[in-house]
Motif scaffolding. Structure first.
Motif, PDB file in Angstrom:
ATOM      1  N   ASN A   1       0.648  12.254 -16.496  1.00  0.00           N
ATOM      2  CA  ASN A   1       1.147  11.105 -17.269  1.00  0.00           C
ATOM      3  C   ASN A   1       2.581  10.760 -16.871  1.00  0.00           C
ATOM      4  O   ASN A   1       2.950   9.595 -16.730  1.00  0.00           O
ATOM      5  N   ILE A   2       3.389  11.805 -16.692  1.00  0.00           N
ATOM      6  CA  ILE A   2       4.801  11.590 -16.340  1.00  0.00           C
ATOM      7  C   ILE A   2       4.905  10.908 -14.968  1.00  0.00           C
ATOM      8  O   ILE A   2       5.714  10.007 -14.761  1.00  0.00           O
ATOM      9  N   SER A   3       4.027  11.322 -14.047  1.00  0.00           N
ATOM     10  CA  SER A   3       4.011  10.694 -12.729  1.00  0.00           C
ATOM     11  C   SER A   3       3.669   9.201 -12.854  1.00  0.00           C
ATOM     12  O   SER A   3       4.326   8.338 -12.258  1.00  0.00           O
ATOM     13  N   ASN A   4       2.650   8.885 -13.653  1.00  0.00           N
ATOM     14  CA  ASN A   4       2.261   7.479 -13.836  1.00  0.00           C
ATOM     15  C   ASN A   4       3.374   6.669 -14.507  1.00  0.00           C
ATOM     16  O   ASN A   4       3.660   5.534 -14.127  1.00  0.00           O
ATOM     17  N   GLU A   5       4.010   7.289 -15.508  1.00  0.00           N
ATOM     18  CA  GLU A   5       5.096   6.583 -16.213  1.00  0.00           C
ATOM     19  C   GLU A   5       6.303   6.356 -15.303  1.00  0.00           C
ATOM     20  O   GLU A   5       6.963   5.327 -15.370  1.00  0.00           O
ATOM     21  N   LEU A   6       6.565   7.351 -14.435  1.00  0.00           N
ATOM     22  CA  LEU A   6       7.690   7.205 -13.504  1.00  0.00           C
ATOM     23  C   LEU A   6       7.433   6.038 -12.550  1.00  0.00           C
ATOM     24  O   LEU A   6       8.334   5.251 -12.242  1.00  0.00           O
ATOM     25  N   LYS A   7       6.176   5.922 -12.114  1.00  0.00           N
ATOM     26  CA  LYS A   7       5.815   4.815 -11.211  1.00  0.00           C
ATOM     27  C   LYS A   7       6.059   3.467 -11.903  1.00  0.00           C
ATOM     28  O   LYS A   7       6.617   2.545 -11.313  1.00  0.00           O
TER      29      LYS A   7
ATOM     30  N   ASN B   1       3.709  12.867  -5.192  1.00  0.00           N
ATOM     31  CA  ASN B   1       4.586  12.365  -6.264  1.00  0.00           C
ATOM     32  C   ASN B   1       5.573  13.487  -6.583  1.00  0.00           C
ATOM     33  O   ASN B   1       5.325  14.649  -6.243  1.00  0.00           O
ATOM     34  N   PRO B   2       6.699  13.147  -7.227  1.00  0.00           N
ATOM     35  CA  PRO B   2       7.763  14.149  -7.356  1.00  0.00           C
ATOM     36  C   PRO B   2       7.617  15.046  -8.577  1.00  0.00           C
ATOM     37  O   PRO B   2       8.621  15.545  -9.097  1.00  0.00           O
ATOM     38  N   ILE B   3       6.373  15.251  -9.040  1.00  0.00           N
ATOM     39  CA  ILE B   3       6.163  16.053 -10.253  1.00  0.00           C
ATOM     40  C   ILE B   3       5.450  17.367  -9.914  1.00  0.00           C
ATOM     41  O   ILE B   3       4.321  17.385  -9.408  1.00  0.00           O
ATOM     42  N   ILE B   4       6.132  18.456 -10.262  1.00  0.00           N
ATOM     43  CA  ILE B   4       5.569  19.805 -10.079  1.00  0.00           C
ATOM     44  C   ILE B   4       5.462  20.414 -11.476  1.00  0.00           C
ATOM     45  O   ILE B   4       6.376  20.247 -12.292  1.00  0.00           O
TER      46      ILE B   4
ATOM     47  N   VAL C   1       0.823  -1.211   0.000  1.00  0.00           N
ATOM     48  CA  VAL C   1       0.000   0.000   0.000  1.00  0.00           C
ATOM     49  C   VAL C   1       0.863   1.270   0.000  1.00  0.00           C
ATOM     50  O   VAL C   1       0.358   2.363  -0.133  1.00  0.00           O
ATOM     51  N   LYS C   2       2.172   1.090   0.128  1.00  0.00           N
ATOM     52  CA  LYS C   2       3.050   2.262   0.191  1.00  0.00           C
ATOM     53  C   LYS C   2       3.016   3.030  -1.131  1.00  0.00           C
ATOM     54  O   LYS C   2       3.027   2.430  -2.205  1.00  0.00           O
ATOM     55  N   ASN C   3       2.955   4.339  -1.029  1.00  0.00           N
ATOM     56  CA  ASN C   3       3.036   5.174  -2.229  1.00  0.00           C
ATOM     57  C   ASN C   3       4.511   5.384  -2.561  1.00  0.00           C
ATOM     58  O   ASN C   3       5.185   6.208  -1.944  1.00  0.00           O
ATOM     59  N   ILE C   4       5.004   4.632  -3.535  1.00  0.00           N
ATOM     60  CA  ILE C   4       6.448   4.667  -3.814  1.00  0.00           C
ATOM     61  C   ILE C   4       6.891   6.005  -4.404  1.00  0.00           C
ATOM     62  O   ILE C   4       8.074   6.319  -4.432  1.00  0.00           O
ATOM     63  N   LEU C   5       5.928   6.798  -4.879  1.00  0.00           N
ATOM     64  CA  LEU C   5       6.279   8.093  -5.488  1.00  0.00           C
ATOM     65  C   LEU C   5       6.429   9.204  -4.450  1.00  0.00           C
ATOM     66  O   LEU C   5       6.911  10.291  -4.761  1.00  0.00           O
TER      67      LEU C   5
END
Ligand SMILES: Cc1cc2nc3c(=O)[nH]c(=O)nc-3n(C[C@H](O)[C@H](O)[C@H](O)COP(=O)(O)O)c2cc1C
Length: 314
Positions: free
Chosen positions: A288-294, A25-28, A10-14
């Protein structure tokens, strides 16, 4: 063991914390490429972004440069907007109350035409609810006064960062650096020594385009700032250098269009990243970039950003 596996599931790896601020998530979205965020509400769910860096805010409203002030180039964009904005008063009164209702970090990019103006805007923002972080832009190439003149020498950078640091007491202070220097390491050291909480890089590179039919520069301002994929290798190199130069968190940007681009920046040493020009081709670029990074992280079995941050630096 079973429990720890469950909690891993369940951890949010982002998720990433910098300067005490939690990013889901690491996207700004990068300053100047996402307006005040509000313009995008009807296109995307702002709650899915790690953060929004607001268009550069100044003490008084600014109209910006004459048109044309944006032109597409091969693999990039040249802009000379001239830091058009509504001014800090209107931003705080009209834009921020709506922005505050979203579950994302609000990073307010700010600038001034003089040190005094920087100090006044910084002080207001530092005492305003709903602002999570301040990003001081000392690196805009498109205005005559202020901006880049404060990042044109390490001495000037030192003076402005130390003065602004003294008035920013409540919120983390990020300093955004210009790539239009010979040795970025000198500037990185100064920014850290003068007490910045974080550094963001890079702003745009000075460039131009010429109209071969009317024999004039395309931009009314003649020159503009180059952004987009064309600048990614330079930005990556500078983030890579930053990783070995400073201990404060690094916010990397410059030409990030995909999750793999974001992964490159994190491998070079970025804690989190900003996405700019990509928003012009697709308003959902950041999401999208956040999802792709995951997906990238899962494919490499990384459990956190720190599992691979700076891994390419040897
Ligand atoms: C149209 C435009 C306006 C910008 N305005 C600002 C600004 O107000 N303040 C700032 O610090 N950077 C500004 N930038 C720079 C971006 O935030 C970012 O540093 C740069 O574009 C590199 O990232 P990118 O290649 O992903 O766009 C602007 C960039 C563009 C393209």
């Amino acid at each position: 063991m079973a429990n720890s596996n469950n909690s891993n599931n369940v951890k949010n790896i982002l998720e990433k914390v910098i300067c005490g601020i939690k990013f889901k998530n690491p996207i700004i979205t990068a300053s100047g490429t996402f307006g005040y965020g509000l313009e995008f509400i009807r296109f995307i769910d702002l709650n899915l972004l790690g953060g929004i860096a607001i268009k550069g805010i100044s003490l008084e409203p600014v109209e910006g440069n004459p048109m044309p002030r944006i032109v597409e180039t091969s693999s990039g964009l040249l802009n000379a907007i001239g830091l058009q904005n509504v001014g800090v008063k209107a931003f705080v009164a009209e834009k921020l109350p709506i922005l505050k209702s979203f579950d994302t970090n609000i990073i307010v990019n700010f600038w001034g035409k003089s040190i005094d103006e920087y100090l006044k805007v910084a002080e207001i923002l530092d005492n305003t609810d709903g602002v999570d972080m301040l990003e001081m832009n000392i690196s805009c190439p498109n205005i005559k006064d202020g901006g880049i003149s404060f990042s044109s020498s390490p001495l000037a950078t030192s003076e402005i960062v130390s003065k602004v640091r003294k008035v920013v007491r409540n919120k983390p202070l990020i300093v955004k650096l210009s790539p239009n220097v010979t040795d970025i390491k000198e500037y990185l050291k100064v920014v850290e020594v003068e007490g910045a909480d974080s550094v963001s890089l890079i702003n745009t590179l000075i460039g131009m385009a010429i109209d071969i039919h009317n024999f004039k520069p395309v931009l009314a301002n003649k020159t503009g700032g180059l952004s987009g994929p064309a600048i990614k290798p330079i930005a990556l190199r500078m983030v890579y250098e930053a990783f070995s130069t400073v201990k404060i968190p690094i916010i990397g940007m410059g030409g990030i269009m995909t999750g793999n681009d974001a992964a490159e920046f994190i491998l070079a040493g970025a804690d989190i990243v900003q996405v700019g020009t990509a928003n012009f081709t697709d308003p959902s670029a950041g999401i999208n970039i956040s999802n792709e990074l995951k997906e990238y992280m899962e494919s490499k079995l990384f459990n956190s950003i720190d599992d691979f941050r700076g891994k390419a630096v040897i």
